[in-house]
Enzyme design. Structure first.
Site, mmCIF file in Angstrom:
data_model
loop_
_atom_site.group_PDB
_atom_site.id
_atom_site.type_symbol
_atom_site.label_atom_id
_atom_site.label_comp_id
_atom_site.label_asym_id
_atom_site.label_seq_id
_atom_site.Cartn_x
_atom_site.Cartn_y
_atom_site.Cartn_z
ATOM 1 N N HIS A 50 -3.556 -5.862 1.869
ATOM 2 C CA HIS A 50 -3.459 -6.135 3.296
ATOM 3 C C HIS A 50 -4.113 -7.492 3.504
ATOM 4 O O HIS A 50 -4.327 -8.227 2.570
ATOM 5 C CB HIS A 50 -4.226 -5.062 4.083
ATOM 6 N N CYS A 107 0.807 -1.218 0.000
ATOM 7 C CA CYS A 107 0.000 0.000 0.000
ATOM 8 C C CYS A 107 0.847 1.277 0.000
ATOM 9 O O CYS A 107 1.491 1.588 -0.987
ATOM 10 C CB CYS A 107 -0.958 -0.043 1.189
HETATM 11 ZN ZN LIG Z 1 -4.002 0.193 2.098
#
Ligand SMILES: [Zn+2]
Lengths: 260, 439
Positions: free
Chosen positions: A207, A111
């Site tokens: 995630h 991310c």
């Molecule tokens: Zn994220």
């Protein structure tokens, strides 16, 4: 949270029985480890131990000296405030990370750290914030958030996770993706790609956290790290991954069958 | 004079309320109707509430703290309007109001104490300026909806700006304590917190505030502040002022267990003290707090044919960690049920921000729910033995209860898993009907 921070328990390992030390560096665990990304570090430490190696975990904080021995690097997602606090340090350690990447050191960036490993992040207002350029990707900030469970096909089989990002990432002309999306948005929601891979460096929005439920990918990272650490090929033990395999295949069935 | 629109709004809302009740529907619908007809219905209804319009907000503990604050105020003879069903939305508040007001649309109570989540508290404040706010904490809660902790903290700071008279803040939560520094000079700011003797237990309950390089420096507790000092696992005191120089509330034992509930009681005590001023009576506060029952799902104890089953709702890392530290000291047969529906939070990543080490000694008998295998996997990485995995909740419940007949047992569960389990238990053990509570 400090509750999950006690992952560096490799020290009690009997040194005589060990197949060797493997040094794992977690970049910015305080600022860039949201949505359970700490679980990736926990997984690597635990799997190294179960495979008979001695994990040595280094938490790298902004301003600290980068660890001398580095065989695997992990980074996670953060909030904007966390990201702002690591940028300065990232500029300092950037050349070291670039050299390690070129030498084949496996890295997994999730991310926010995936975005920072790219060429640049372009804000909604049009400002261009340069990244490390280790991955040939560019991220455009946008108002729409891409949130939800993901299934993708990768070189390591089906990989499942959960994405939560507002940036849209585009791959450069020769840049390989990490996976092909079967359910979810991926890099940008329209070209079917997810993440990026250059050599042993992986960037992804997943995630979940990604490593516990996808042990084939986790062990692949270890298979790149171990030769750098010990000079010998990775010699895995047979681990019982029943729970991980059940968790993953159930998600695949649920999401690919149902669409979204 | 209520305008014609307001009268129409109240009438329409009341009508919707009757219809909804008859159909057994949700509590927000009548409020929606009234709000459509007259957005000022709230302001109008609260016009004559003179002793305080109090908003209780924060991520964890709103329902419990609101219940406690209302109990203390009522224990001092005040009449209080509140939103007891835990429908902590502006429309839920209007729905509750409609049950209380006369045709004029005005409440006759002394005080209003409203539990509102961060976003809805701001909507509410846009319609009615609260006189007081009690701000509890900022933690990750279903980030797939709110996206960022910083955002949540900002919402609370904006809420604090709308307050006209007084703020009570958690001095141990950096996100919340920081708000005190920005308060208008006309607004009184008081703090609640924990005494030094248990300060070491705070990190496990809290998020890191990484927005600033330095930690927040909160001034030492003053005469106006309240500090929690536990005496043992169940009893505690609330010290008013440093070392209790301005009085002591307690010793006291709550029906609800755990450190989090004690902190909530300290917060409620401090807010009541600010609202009541010199009328505040520590003995009355003790009596009131001792009678507060655990809200549904917070340590609810069910008699399952001679032995006890506790249902513990878990919904975010801080909450699960608190629950484990509360219950972990006495190992009993344990089941964990994790769903990932919208109301549970669709992302189960947060389970990796909780340490399950306290379950290692006895292990976990069963994991269940849609994400049963993910939970088992999570436990495996904390070296907690899992005896069985059964995604089907009813099958898991039967198996769990029959394997542990005659001994105390406990189920940690996410929201929709709890609702399903509670329904099955209600049918099998003839339990009373139950309401839905949100926080
Ligand atoms: Zn994220």
């Amino acid at each position: 949270m400090s509750a999950g921070a006690d992952v560096s328990d490799g020290a009690e390992m009997n040194a005589a029985a060990s197949k060797g030390e493997v040094h794992v560096v977690h970049l910015y665990p305080r600022e860039m480890s949201i949505y359970g990304d700490l679980g990736n570090t926990r997984t690597m430490v635990s799997r190294l131990r179960r495979h008979g190696y001695t994990p040595v975990l280094h938490d790298h904080h902004p301003g600290a000296e980068f660890p001398e021995h580095t065989h695997l690097v992990l980074g996670g997602g953060g909030q904007d405030s966390g990201q702002a606090r690591v940028e300065e340090d990232l500029a300092v350690i950037g050349p070291r990370l670039t050299a390690l990447a070129a030498a084949g050191t496996p890295m997994l960036m999730i991310c926010g750290m995936y975005q920072l490993f790219g060429n640049a992040f372009v804000t909604v207002e049009g400002a261009r914030l340069p990244g490390l350029g280790i991955l040939d990707v560019t991220t455009q900030g946008n108002a729409k958030r891409m949130i939800g469970p993901v299934v993708m096909s990768t070189d390591f089989g089906d990989v499942v996770g959960y994405e939560n990002h507002s940036g849209s990432t585009r791959l450069g002309a020769g840049q390989a993706a990490f996976g092909a999306v079967r359910a979810g948005f991926g890099n940008n929601g329209d070209d079917g790609t997810e993440g990026a891979r250059t050599g042993n460096v992986f960037g992804t929005y997943l995630h979940g956290p990604i490593l516990p439920s996808n042990p084939a990918f986790a062990d692949a990272l270890l298979s790149y790290a171990v030769p750098l650490a010990t000079g010998d090929a990775f010699q895995p033990e047979a681990l019982d991954d029943t729970f991980a395999d059940e968790a993953r295949t159930r998600q695949v069935r649920r999401l690919v069958a149902a669409g979204r | 004079m209520p305008g014609l629109r307001t009268i129409a709004a109240v009438a329409a809302g009341k009508a919707a309320r009757v219809v909804t009740k008859a159909r057994g529907g949700g509590s927000a619908f009548p409020g929606l109707v009234a709000e459509r007809v007259d957005p000022r219905v709230l302001a109008h209804a609260l016009e004559r509430v003179h002793d305080g319009i109090v908003v209780v907000s924060g991520t964890n503990g709103k329902t419990t703290t609101t219940k406690m604050l209302v109990a203390i105020l009522r224990g001092h003879g005040r009449t209080v309007f509140t939103n007891p069903t835990g429908s902590n939305f502006t429309r839920g508040v209007i729905s509750a109001l409609l049950g209380e007001v006369g045709p004029s649309g005005r409440l006759a109570d002394d005080l209003a104490v409203l539990e509102l989540d961060e976003a809805h508290a701001l909507h509410f404040a846009a319609a009615v300026a609260p006189t007081h706010a009690l701000l509890l904490n900022v933690a990750r809660d279903q980030l797939d909806r709110f996206a960022e902790i910083d955002h949540t903290a900002k919402l609370l700071a904006s809420l604090a700006e709308s307050v006209t008279t007084g703020l009570v803040l958690n001095r141990d939560d950096a996100f919340v304590a920081r708000i005190g520094g920005d308060a208008k000079s006309t607004v009184r700011v008081r703090y609640f917190g924990v005494d030094q003797v248990i300060a070491h237990r705070l990190p496990e309950l809290q998020e890191q505030d990484v927005r600033f390089g330095e930690d927040v420096v909160v001034p030492p507790a003053g005469d106006g502040d309240a500090l929690l000092r536990p005496l043992d696992e169940h009893r505690f005191e609330v010290l008013l002022g440093p070392e209790g120089s301005a009085g002591v509330v307690g010793p006291l034992e709550l029906k609800q267990r755990g450190l989090a509930a004690m902190i909530n009681a300290t917060a409620a005590t401090e807010m009541a003290r600010m609202l009541l001023g010199s009328a505040f009576d520590p003995a009355a506060a003790v009596r009131a707090l001792a009678e507060v029952t655990a809200p549904f799902g917070r340590g609810e104890v069910i008699d399952v044919g001679g032995s006890t089953l506790e249902l513990v709702l878990v919904k975010n890392p801080a909450g699960f960690t608190v629950a484990l530290s509360t219950y972990g000291s006495t190992p009993v047969a344990t089941m964990i049920a994790i769903n990932d529906n919208y109301a549970d939070g669709r992302d189960v990543s947060w389970l990796y921000d909780v340490s399950f080490a306290s379950l290692r000694e006895r292990g976990v008998a069963l994991t269940s729910g849609v994400r049963a295998y993910d939970m088992a996997l999570r436990l495996q990485y904390d070296d907690v033995a899992v005896e069985a995995v059964e995604p089907d909740l009813d099958l898991a419940l039967d198996r769990f209860l029959s394997a542990n007949r005659g001994e105390p047992a406990r189920i940690f569960c996410t929201y929709t898993a709890m609702m399903a389990l509670r329904r099955t238990l209600a049918a099998r053990f003839d339990l009373p009907a139950f309401g839905e509570e949100a926080s």
